[in-house]
Design a protein around this motif. Structure first.
Motif, PDB file in Angstrom:
ATOM      1  N   ASP A  52      10.865  -8.960 -10.524  1.00 41.66           N
ATOM      2  CA  ASP A  52      10.964  -9.537  -9.185  1.00 41.66           C
ATOM      3  C   ASP A  52      10.098  -8.821  -8.148  1.00 41.66           C
ATOM      4  O   ASP A  52       9.967  -9.313  -7.029  1.00 41.66           O
ATOM      5  CB  ASP A  52      12.426  -9.552  -8.730  1.00 41.66           C
ATOM      6  N   ILE A  56       6.848  -9.376  -3.762  1.00 41.03           N
ATOM      7  CA  ILE A  56       6.216  -8.642  -2.650  1.00 41.03           C
ATOM      8  C   ILE A  56       4.774  -9.114  -2.464  1.00 41.03           C
ATOM      9  O   ILE A  56       4.258  -9.136  -1.354  1.00 41.03           O
ATOM     10  CB  ILE A  56       6.285  -7.109  -2.895  1.00 41.03           C
ATOM     11  N   ILE A  59       3.774 -11.632   0.346  1.00 45.33           N
ATOM     12  CA  ILE A  59       3.546 -11.191   1.732  1.00 45.33           C
ATOM     13  C   ILE A  59       2.443 -10.130   1.790  1.00 45.33           C
ATOM     14  O   ILE A  59       1.700 -10.064   2.753  1.00 45.33           O
ATOM     15  CB  ILE A  59       4.842 -10.685   2.409  1.00 45.33           C
ATOM     16  N   LEU A 106       1.302  -3.916   7.849  1.00 47.48           N
ATOM     17  CA  LEU A 106       2.164  -4.596   6.870  1.00 47.48           C
ATOM     18  C   LEU A 106       1.574  -4.542   5.468  1.00 47.48           C
ATOM     19  O   LEU A 106       2.308  -4.343   4.492  1.00 47.48           O
ATOM     20  CB  LEU A 106       2.394  -6.057   7.287  1.00 47.48           C
ATOM     21  N   LEU A 113       5.621  -0.259  -0.883  1.00 43.12           N
ATOM     22  CA  LEU A 113       6.922  -0.668  -1.436  1.00 43.12           C
ATOM     23  C   LEU A 113       6.770  -1.345  -2.805  1.00 43.12           C
ATOM     24  O   LEU A 113       7.708  -1.424  -3.585  1.00 43.12           O
ATOM     25  CB  LEU A 113       7.624  -1.636  -0.463  1.00 43.12           C
TER      26      LEU A 113
ATOM     27  N   PHE B   7      20.624 -13.023  -7.140  1.00 42.11           N
ATOM     28  CA  PHE B   7      19.459 -13.234  -6.278  1.00 42.11           C
ATOM     29  C   PHE B   7      19.248 -12.025  -5.367  1.00 42.11           C
ATOM     30  O   PHE B   7      18.133 -11.527  -5.222  1.00 42.11           O
ATOM     31  CB  PHE B   7      19.669 -14.515  -5.456  1.00 42.11           C
ATOM     32  N   MET B  10      17.605  -8.929  -6.912  1.00 45.03           N
ATOM     33  CA  MET B  10      16.169  -8.996  -7.195  1.00 45.03           C
ATOM     34  C   MET B  10      15.809  -8.261  -8.500  1.00 45.03           C
ATOM     35  O   MET B  10      14.859  -7.477  -8.552  1.00 45.03           O
ATOM     36  CB  MET B  10      15.359  -8.407  -6.028  1.00 45.03           C
ATOM     37  N   GLY B  11      16.611  -8.502  -9.520  1.00 49.41           N
ATOM     38  CA  GLY B  11      16.345  -7.902 -10.822  1.00 49.41           C
ATOM     39  C   GLY B  11      16.336  -6.371 -10.780  1.00 49.41           C
ATOM     40  O   GLY B  11      15.613  -5.738 -11.547  1.00 49.41           O
ATOM     41  N   TYR B  13      15.325  -4.663  -8.169  1.00 47.76           N
ATOM     42  CA  TYR B  13      14.301  -4.183  -7.241  1.00 47.76           C
ATOM     43  C   TYR B  13      14.618  -4.515  -5.790  1.00 47.76           C
ATOM     44  O   TYR B  13      13.732  -4.553  -4.941  1.00 47.76           O
ATOM     45  CB  TYR B  13      12.935  -4.764  -7.614  1.00 47.76           C
ATOM     46  N   GLY B  15      15.846  -2.848  -3.462  1.00 44.61           N
ATOM     47  CA  GLY B  15      15.462  -1.779  -2.544  1.00 44.61           C
ATOM     48  C   GLY B  15      13.987  -1.785  -2.173  1.00 44.61           C
ATOM     49  O   GLY B  15      13.577  -1.089  -1.245  1.00 44.61           O
ATOM     50  N   TYR B  16      13.192  -2.573  -2.886  1.00 41.90           N
ATOM     51  CA  TYR B  16      11.761  -2.678  -2.555  1.00 41.90           C
ATOM     52  C   TYR B  16      11.432  -4.034  -1.967  1.00 41.90           C
ATOM     53  O   TYR B  16      10.663  -4.143  -1.018  1.00 41.90           O
ATOM     54  CB  TYR B  16      10.914  -2.431  -3.813  1.00 41.90           C
ATOM     55  N   VAL B  17      12.002  -5.109  -2.562  1.00 46.87           N
ATOM     56  CA  VAL B  17      11.653  -6.466  -2.127  1.00 46.87           C
ATOM     57  C   VAL B  17      12.196  -6.739  -0.719  1.00 46.87           C
ATOM     58  O   VAL B  17      11.448  -7.187   0.155  1.00 46.87           O
ATOM     59  CB  VAL B  17      12.167  -7.515  -3.132  1.00 46.87           C
ATOM     60  N   TRP B  18      13.479  -6.450  -0.494  1.00 42.97           N
ATOM     61  CA  TRP B  18      14.074  -6.802   0.810  1.00 42.97           C
ATOM     62  C   TRP B  18      13.493  -6.009   1.972  1.00 42.97           C
ATOM     63  O   TRP B  18      13.195  -6.604   3.017  1.00 42.97           O
ATOM     64  CB  TRP B  18      15.610  -6.722   0.758  1.00 42.97           C
ATOM     65  N   PRO B  19      13.297  -4.688   1.840  1.00 42.28           N
ATOM     66  CA  PRO B  19      12.642  -3.984   2.954  1.00 42.28           C
ATOM     67  C   PRO B  19      11.257  -4.540   3.267  1.00 42.28           C
ATOM     68  O   PRO B  19      10.865  -4.620   4.428  1.00 42.28           O
ATOM     69  CB  PRO B  19      12.550  -2.534   2.468  1.00 42.28           C
ATOM     70  N   ALA B  20      10.511  -4.959   2.231  1.00 39.01           N
ATOM     71  CA  ALA B  20       9.170  -5.517   2.463  1.00 39.01           C
ATOM     72  C   ALA B  20       9.266  -6.790   3.311  1.00 39.01           C
ATOM     73  O   ALA B  20       8.563  -6.937   4.313  1.00 39.01           O
ATOM     74  CB  ALA B  20       8.479  -5.803   1.133  1.00 39.01           C
ATOM     75  N   TYR B  21      10.169  -7.700   2.919  1.00 41.11           N
ATOM     76  CA  TYR B  21      10.318  -8.949   3.684  1.00 41.11           C
ATOM     77  C   TYR B  21      10.897  -8.674   5.076  1.00 41.11           C
ATOM     78  O   TYR B  21      10.499  -9.294   6.056  1.00 41.11           O
ATOM     79  CB  TYR B  21      11.188  -9.958   2.911  1.00 41.11           C
ATOM     80  N   LEU B  23      10.543  -6.018   6.902  1.00 40.22           N
ATOM     81  CA  LEU B  23       9.532  -5.408   7.762  1.00 40.22           C
ATOM     82  C   LEU B  23       8.549  -6.456   8.291  1.00 40.22           C
ATOM     83  O   LEU B  23       8.158  -6.427   9.458  1.00 40.22           O
ATOM     84  CB  LEU B  23       8.779  -4.332   6.975  1.00 40.22           C
ATOM     85  N   VAL B  24       8.162  -7.405   7.426  1.00 41.36           N
ATOM     86  CA  VAL B  24       7.267  -8.474   7.863  1.00 41.36           C
ATOM     87  C   VAL B  24       7.934  -9.273   8.987  1.00 41.36           C
ATOM     88  O   VAL B  24       7.321  -9.549  10.029  1.00 41.36           O
ATOM     89  CB  VAL B  24       6.883  -9.399   6.686  1.00 41.36           C
ATOM     90  N   ILE B  27       7.950  -7.040  12.218  1.00 38.22           N
ATOM     91  CA  ILE B  27       6.650  -6.825  12.871  1.00 38.22           C
ATOM     92  C   ILE B  27       6.093  -8.140  13.426  1.00 38.22           C
ATOM     93  O   ILE B  27       5.689  -8.213  14.584  1.00 38.22           O
ATOM     94  CB  ILE B  27       5.633  -6.196  11.893  1.00 38.22           C
TER      95      ILE B  27
END
Lengths: 250, 68
Positions: A52, A56, A59, A106, A113, B7, B10-11, B13, B15-21, B23-24, B27
Protein backbone atom coordinates in the motif's frame (compact mmCIF):
# COMPACT_ATOMS: atom_id res chain seq x y z
CA UNK A 1 0.26 35.16 -30.64
CA UNK A 2 2.28 38.36 -30.40
CA UNK A 3 -0.96 40.32 -30.41
CA UNK A 4 -2.45 38.23 -27.60
CA UNK A 5 0.72 38.59 -25.61
CA UNK A 6 0.33 42.34 -25.46
CA UNK A 7 -3.41 42.28 -25.03
CA UNK A 8 -2.96 40.51 -21.70
CA UNK A 9 -0.06 42.72 -20.65
CA UNK A 10 -2.30 45.31 -19.10
CA UNK A 11 -2.97 44.56 -15.41
CA UNK A 12 -6.42 46.18 -15.56
CA UNK A 13 -7.33 43.95 -18.46
CA UNK A 14 -5.95 40.92 -16.62
CA UNK A 15 -8.06 41.79 -13.57
CA UNK A 16 -11.17 41.99 -15.74
CA UNK A 17 -10.49 38.74 -17.60
CA UNK A 18 -9.43 36.69 -14.58
CA UNK A 19 -12.26 37.85 -12.31
CA UNK A 20 -14.69 35.10 -13.22
CA UNK A 21 -12.07 32.42 -13.87
CA UNK A 22 -10.65 31.59 -10.43
CA UNK A 23 -13.74 29.97 -8.88
CA UNK A 24 -14.66 27.66 -11.81
CA UNK A 25 -11.03 26.59 -12.31
CA UNK A 26 -10.69 25.85 -8.58
CA UNK A 27 -13.91 23.81 -8.74
CA UNK A 28 -12.62 21.70 -11.65
CA UNK A 29 -9.41 21.14 -9.67
CA UNK A 30 -11.43 20.10 -6.61
CA UNK A 31 -13.44 17.54 -8.60
CA UNK A 32 -10.32 16.09 -10.25
CA UNK A 33 -8.41 15.86 -6.96
CA UNK A 34 -11.40 14.27 -5.18
CA UNK A 35 -11.67 11.67 -7.96
CA UNK A 36 -7.91 11.19 -7.91
CA UNK A 37 -7.85 10.63 -4.13
CA UNK A 38 -10.73 8.16 -4.41
CA UNK A 39 -8.90 6.15 -7.08
CA UNK A 40 -5.57 6.45 -5.28
CA UNK A 41 -6.85 5.18 -1.92
CA UNK A 42 -9.73 2.84 -2.86
CA UNK A 43 -9.92 2.33 -6.61
CA UNK A 44 -6.42 1.06 -7.33
CA UNK A 45 -4.60 -2.11 -6.32
CA UNK A 46 -1.68 -2.30 -3.92
CA UNK A 47 1.66 -2.82 -5.66
CA UNK A 48 2.90 -6.42 -5.79
CA UNK A 49 6.23 -5.35 -4.33
CA UNK A 50 5.52 -2.13 -2.46
CA UNK A 51 2.10 -2.99 -1.03
CA UNK A 52 0.00 0.00 0.00
CA UNK A 53 2.95 2.40 0.18
CA UNK A 54 2.54 2.78 -3.58
CA UNK A 55 -0.45 5.01 -2.75
CA UNK A 56 2.03 7.69 -1.69
CA UNK A 57 3.12 7.84 -5.34
CA UNK A 58 -0.22 9.42 -6.36
CA UNK A 59 0.62 12.55 -4.37
CA UNK A 60 4.42 12.39 -4.42
CA UNK A 61 4.85 12.27 -8.20
CA UNK A 62 2.31 15.04 -9.03
CA UNK A 63 3.83 17.25 -6.30
CA UNK A 64 7.28 16.68 -7.79
CA UNK A 65 6.06 17.44 -11.34
CA UNK A 66 4.38 20.60 -10.11
CA UNK A 67 7.55 21.71 -8.31
CA UNK A 68 9.27 21.70 -11.72
CA UNK A 69 6.32 23.20 -13.61
CA UNK A 70 6.07 26.08 -11.10
CA UNK A 71 9.78 26.77 -11.40
CA UNK A 72 9.58 26.74 -15.20
CA UNK A 73 6.68 29.21 -15.10
CA UNK A 74 8.64 31.36 -12.64
CA UNK A 75 11.78 31.32 -14.82
CA UNK A 76 9.85 32.07 -18.04
CA UNK A 77 8.02 34.94 -16.34
CA UNK A 78 11.32 36.23 -14.94
CA UNK A 79 12.92 36.18 -18.40
CA UNK A 80 9.89 38.02 -19.79
CA UNK A 81 10.17 40.59 -16.99
CA UNK A 82 13.87 41.19 -17.62
CA UNK A 83 13.73 41.30 -21.42
CA UNK A 84 10.33 42.78 -22.27
CA UNK A 85 9.48 44.64 -19.03
CA UNK A 86 6.07 43.03 -19.32
CA UNK A 87 4.04 44.55 -16.46
CA UNK A 88 2.43 41.23 -15.47
CA UNK A 89 5.56 39.09 -15.68
CA UNK A 90 6.96 40.09 -12.27
CA UNK A 91 3.55 39.57 -10.73
CA UNK A 92 3.32 36.10 -12.26
CA UNK A 93 6.82 35.03 -11.15
CA UNK A 94 6.36 36.34 -7.60
CA UNK A 95 2.95 34.68 -7.29
CA UNK A 96 4.19 31.30 -8.54
CA UNK A 97 7.03 31.06 -6.00
CA UNK A 98 5.12 30.20 -2.78
CA UNK A 99 3.06 27.62 -4.69
CA UNK A 100 6.21 26.03 -6.09
CA UNK A 101 7.90 26.04 -2.69
CA UNK A 102 4.86 24.27 -1.20
CA UNK A 103 4.83 21.55 -3.87
CA UNK A 104 8.60 21.06 -3.54
CA UNK A 105 8.28 20.71 0.23
CA UNK A 106 5.49 18.15 -0.28
CA UNK A 107 7.54 16.21 -2.83
CA UNK A 108 10.45 16.03 -0.38
CA UNK A 109 8.41 15.02 2.67
CA UNK A 110 6.11 12.52 0.92
CA UNK A 111 9.22 11.06 -0.73
CA UNK A 112 10.78 10.67 2.68
CA UNK A 113 7.63 8.98 4.01
CA UNK A 114 7.78 6.60 1.06
CA UNK A 115 11.53 6.07 1.31
CA UNK A 116 11.54 4.97 4.93
CA UNK A 117 9.45 1.79 4.44
CA UNK A 118 10.74 0.99 0.92
CA UNK A 119 14.42 2.02 0.95
CA UNK A 120 14.88 1.72 4.71
CA UNK A 121 15.91 5.35 5.07
CA UNK A 122 14.19 8.75 5.34
CA UNK A 123 16.90 10.48 3.34
CA UNK A 124 19.91 9.69 1.24
CA UNK A 125 22.21 12.12 -0.63
CA UNK A 126 21.11 10.67 -3.95
CA UNK A 127 21.39 13.03 -6.95
CA UNK A 128 17.61 13.28 -7.41
CA UNK A 129 16.90 14.01 -3.75
CA UNK A 130 19.76 16.48 -3.46
CA UNK A 131 18.83 18.39 -6.62
CA UNK A 132 15.21 18.68 -5.44
CA UNK A 133 16.42 19.96 -2.07
CA UNK A 134 18.43 22.60 -3.97
CA UNK A 135 15.24 23.48 -5.86
CA UNK A 136 13.50 24.04 -2.51
CA UNK A 137 16.34 26.34 -1.39
CA UNK A 138 16.13 28.24 -4.69
CA UNK A 139 12.44 28.93 -4.02
CA UNK A 140 13.26 30.06 -0.47
CA UNK A 141 16.08 32.28 -1.72
CA UNK A 142 13.79 33.77 -4.35
CA UNK A 143 11.13 34.55 -1.73
CA UNK A 144 13.78 35.93 0.64
CA UNK A 145 14.97 38.37 -2.05
CA UNK A 146 11.44 39.71 -2.51
CA UNK A 147 11.04 39.96 1.25
CA UNK A 148 14.32 41.72 2.01
CA UNK A 149 14.73 44.24 -0.84
CA UNK A 150 12.41 47.14 -0.07
CA UNK A 151 12.34 48.79 -3.47
CA UNK A 152 10.00 46.71 -5.71
CA UNK A 153 11.81 47.34 -9.01
CA UNK A 154 15.19 46.27 -7.59
CA UNK A 155 13.64 43.31 -5.76
CA UNK A 156 11.98 42.15 -8.99
CA UNK A 157 15.22 42.36 -10.95
CA UNK A 158 17.34 40.54 -8.34
CA UNK A 159 14.71 37.82 -7.88
CA UNK A 160 14.36 37.38 -11.67
CA UNK A 161 18.13 36.93 -12.06
CA UNK A 162 18.16 34.30 -9.29
CA UNK A 163 15.20 32.47 -10.87
CA UNK A 164 16.98 32.37 -14.25
CA UNK A 165 20.33 31.24 -12.86
CA UNK A 166 18.56 28.57 -10.82
CA UNK A 167 16.73 27.26 -13.87
CA UNK A 168 19.85 25.25 -14.74
CA UNK A 169 18.76 22.95 -11.90
CA UNK A 170 15.50 21.95 -13.64
CA UNK A 171 17.05 19.74 -16.39
CA UNK A 172 19.53 18.46 -13.80
CA UNK A 173 16.61 17.24 -11.67
CA UNK A 174 14.93 15.62 -14.66
CA UNK A 175 18.05 13.76 -15.84
CA UNK A 176 19.56 13.14 -12.38
CA UNK A 177 18.05 9.64 -12.23
CA UNK A 178 19.72 8.79 -15.54
CA UNK A 179 23.09 10.49 -15.04
CA UNK A 180 23.63 9.32 -11.46
CA UNK A 181 21.50 6.21 -11.14
CA UNK A 182 21.68 5.44 -7.42
CA UNK A 183 18.60 4.92 -5.28
CA UNK A 184 15.76 6.95 -6.80
CA UNK A 185 14.01 5.06 -9.59
CA UNK A 186 14.15 6.43 -13.16
CA UNK A 187 11.13 7.92 -14.95
CA UNK A 188 8.28 5.48 -15.64
CA UNK A 189 5.75 7.83 -17.26
CA UNK A 190 7.60 10.44 -19.37
CA UNK A 191 10.02 8.09 -21.06
CA UNK A 192 10.89 7.06 -24.61
CA UNK A 193 8.76 4.01 -25.44
CA UNK A 194 5.81 5.08 -23.28
CA UNK A 195 4.89 4.55 -19.65
CA UNK A 196 5.92 1.30 -17.96
CA UNK A 197 3.37 1.71 -15.20
CA UNK A 198 0.17 -0.40 -15.10
CA UNK A 199 -2.97 1.37 -16.45
CA UNK A 200 -4.82 0.85 -13.12
CA UNK A 201 -2.09 2.94 -11.50
CA UNK A 202 -1.47 5.33 -14.38
CA UNK A 203 -5.11 6.55 -14.39
CA UNK A 204 -5.18 7.83 -10.77
CA UNK A 205 -1.69 9.27 -11.21
CA UNK A 206 -2.64 11.26 -14.31
CA UNK A 207 -5.96 12.42 -12.84
CA UNK A 208 -4.19 13.59 -9.69
CA UNK A 209 -1.45 15.30 -11.69
CA UNK A 210 -4.07 17.10 -13.82
CA UNK A 211 -5.95 18.09 -10.64
CA UNK A 212 -2.77 19.50 -9.07
CA UNK A 213 -1.97 21.40 -12.27
CA UNK A 214 -5.45 22.93 -12.51
CA UNK A 215 -5.24 23.83 -8.81
CA UNK A 216 -1.91 25.50 -9.51
CA UNK A 217 -3.53 27.61 -12.26
CA UNK A 218 -6.36 28.68 -9.93
CA UNK A 219 -3.96 29.55 -7.11
CA UNK A 220 -1.64 31.39 -9.49
CA UNK A 221 -4.48 33.53 -10.86
CA UNK A 222 -5.78 34.26 -7.35
CA UNK A 223 -2.33 35.21 -6.06
CA UNK A 224 -1.65 37.36 -9.14
CA UNK A 225 -4.91 39.20 -8.52
CA UNK A 226 -3.94 39.77 -4.89
CA UNK A 227 -0.48 40.99 -5.94
CA UNK A 228 -1.91 43.49 -8.45
CA UNK A 229 -4.25 44.78 -5.75
CA UNK A 230 -1.32 45.00 -3.30
CA UNK A 231 0.54 47.19 -5.80
CA UNK A 232 -2.51 49.35 -6.29
CA UNK A 233 -2.83 49.75 -2.51
CA UNK A 234 0.83 50.71 -2.33
CA UNK A 235 0.56 53.37 -5.02
CA UNK A 236 -2.68 54.74 -3.56
CA UNK A 237 -0.96 55.07 -0.18
CA UNK A 238 2.01 56.81 -1.77
CA UNK A 239 -0.34 59.16 -3.60
CA UNK A 240 -2.16 59.99 -0.38
CA UNK A 241 1.10 60.57 1.45
CA UNK A 242 2.08 62.87 -1.42
CA UNK A 243 -1.22 64.82 -1.13
CA UNK A 244 -0.82 65.12 2.65
CA UNK A 245 2.78 66.31 2.26
CA UNK A 246 1.77 68.81 -0.41
CA UNK A 247 -1.01 70.06 1.84
CA UNK A 248 1.38 70.78 4.65
CA UNK A 249 3.75 72.64 2.38
CA UNK A 250 1.08 74.86 0.91
CA UNK B 1 -16.25 -2.73 9.83
CA UNK B 2 -13.29 -5.04 9.48
CA UNK B 3 -12.80 -3.97 5.88
CA UNK B 4 -12.78 -0.35 7.01
CA UNK B 5 -10.19 -1.19 9.67
CA UNK B 6 -8.23 -2.99 6.98
CA UNK B 7 -8.45 0.08 4.78
CA UNK B 8 -7.19 2.27 7.62
CA UNK B 9 -4.28 -0.05 8.32
CA UNK B 10 -3.02 0.37 4.70
CA UNK B 11 -1.47 -3.09 4.75
CA UNK B 12 0.59 -2.13 7.79
CA UNK B 13 1.86 1.09 6.24
CA UNK B 14 -0.73 3.40 7.84
CA UNK B 15 2.06 5.33 9.58
CA UNK B 16 3.50 6.39 6.22
CA UNK B 17 0.49 6.66 3.89
CA UNK B 18 -1.81 8.72 6.14
CA UNK B 19 0.76 11.32 7.23
CA UNK B 20 1.67 11.82 3.55
CA UNK B 21 -1.96 12.49 2.56
CA UNK B 22 -2.56 14.55 5.72
CA UNK B 23 0.40 16.77 5.00
CA UNK B 24 -0.72 17.40 1.41
CA UNK B 25 -4.17 18.38 2.72
CA UNK B 26 -2.60 20.66 5.34
CA UNK B 27 -0.16 22.44 3.01
CA UNK B 28 -2.46 22.80 -0.03
CA UNK B 29 -5.41 23.69 2.21
CA UNK B 30 -3.26 26.24 4.03
CA UNK B 31 -2.10 27.73 0.74
CA UNK B 32 -5.71 28.05 -0.50
CA UNK B 33 -6.85 29.70 2.75
CA UNK B 34 -3.87 32.06 2.93
CA UNK B 35 -4.22 33.07 -0.74
CA UNK B 36 -7.96 33.68 -0.39
CA UNK B 37 -7.59 35.71 2.81
CA UNK B 38 -4.76 37.82 1.33
CA UNK B 39 -6.83 38.47 -1.80
CA UNK B 40 -9.86 39.59 0.23
CA UNK B 41 -7.72 41.84 2.42
CA UNK B 42 -6.03 43.55 -0.53
CA UNK B 43 -9.37 43.98 -2.27
CA UNK B 44 -10.85 45.62 0.83
CA UNK B 45 -7.83 47.89 1.33
CA UNK B 46 -7.81 48.97 -2.32
CA UNK B 47 -11.54 49.76 -2.23
CA UNK B 48 -11.18 51.77 0.97
CA UNK B 49 -8.20 53.76 -0.31
CA UNK B 50 -9.83 54.42 -3.66
CA UNK B 51 -12.89 55.78 -1.89
CA UNK B 52 -10.73 57.98 0.35
CA UNK B 53 -8.80 59.21 -2.68
CA UNK B 54 -11.97 60.12 -4.52
CA UNK B 55 -13.30 61.98 -1.50
CA UNK B 56 -9.98 63.82 -1.17
CA UNK B 57 -10.03 64.55 -4.90
CA UNK B 58 -13.50 66.12 -4.63
CA UNK B 59 -12.38 68.33 -1.74
CA UNK B 60 -9.23 69.30 -3.59
CA UNK B 61 -10.90 69.79 -6.95
CA UNK B 62 -10.41 73.58 -7.21
CA UNK B 63 -6.79 73.40 -6.02
CA UNK B 64 -6.01 70.68 -8.58
CA UNK B 65 -5.51 73.23 -11.35
CA UNK B 66 -2.44 74.63 -9.61
CA UNK B 67 0.60 72.88 -11.05
CA UNK B 68 2.62 71.13 -8.39
Amino acid sequence: MALNFHAYANPARFMMLSRRLVAPIAMIAGVLIALGVYLALWGSPPDYQQGDTVRIMYIHVPAAWLSLLCYTVMALASATALVFRHPLADVCAKSAAPIGASFTFLALVTGSLWGKPMWGTWWVWDARLTSVLILFFLYLGYLALWATIEEPVRAARAAAVLALVGFVNVPIIHYSVVWWNTLHQPASVFRIGGPTIAPSMLAPLLIMATGFTVMFVALLLLRMRAEILRRRVRSLRLAQAGFAGGGREA
Amino acid sequence: MSTFAEFLSMGGYAGYVWPAYGLVLLIIGGLIIQSTMDYRRQKQLAARLEEANEAAGRRRAPAKKVPS
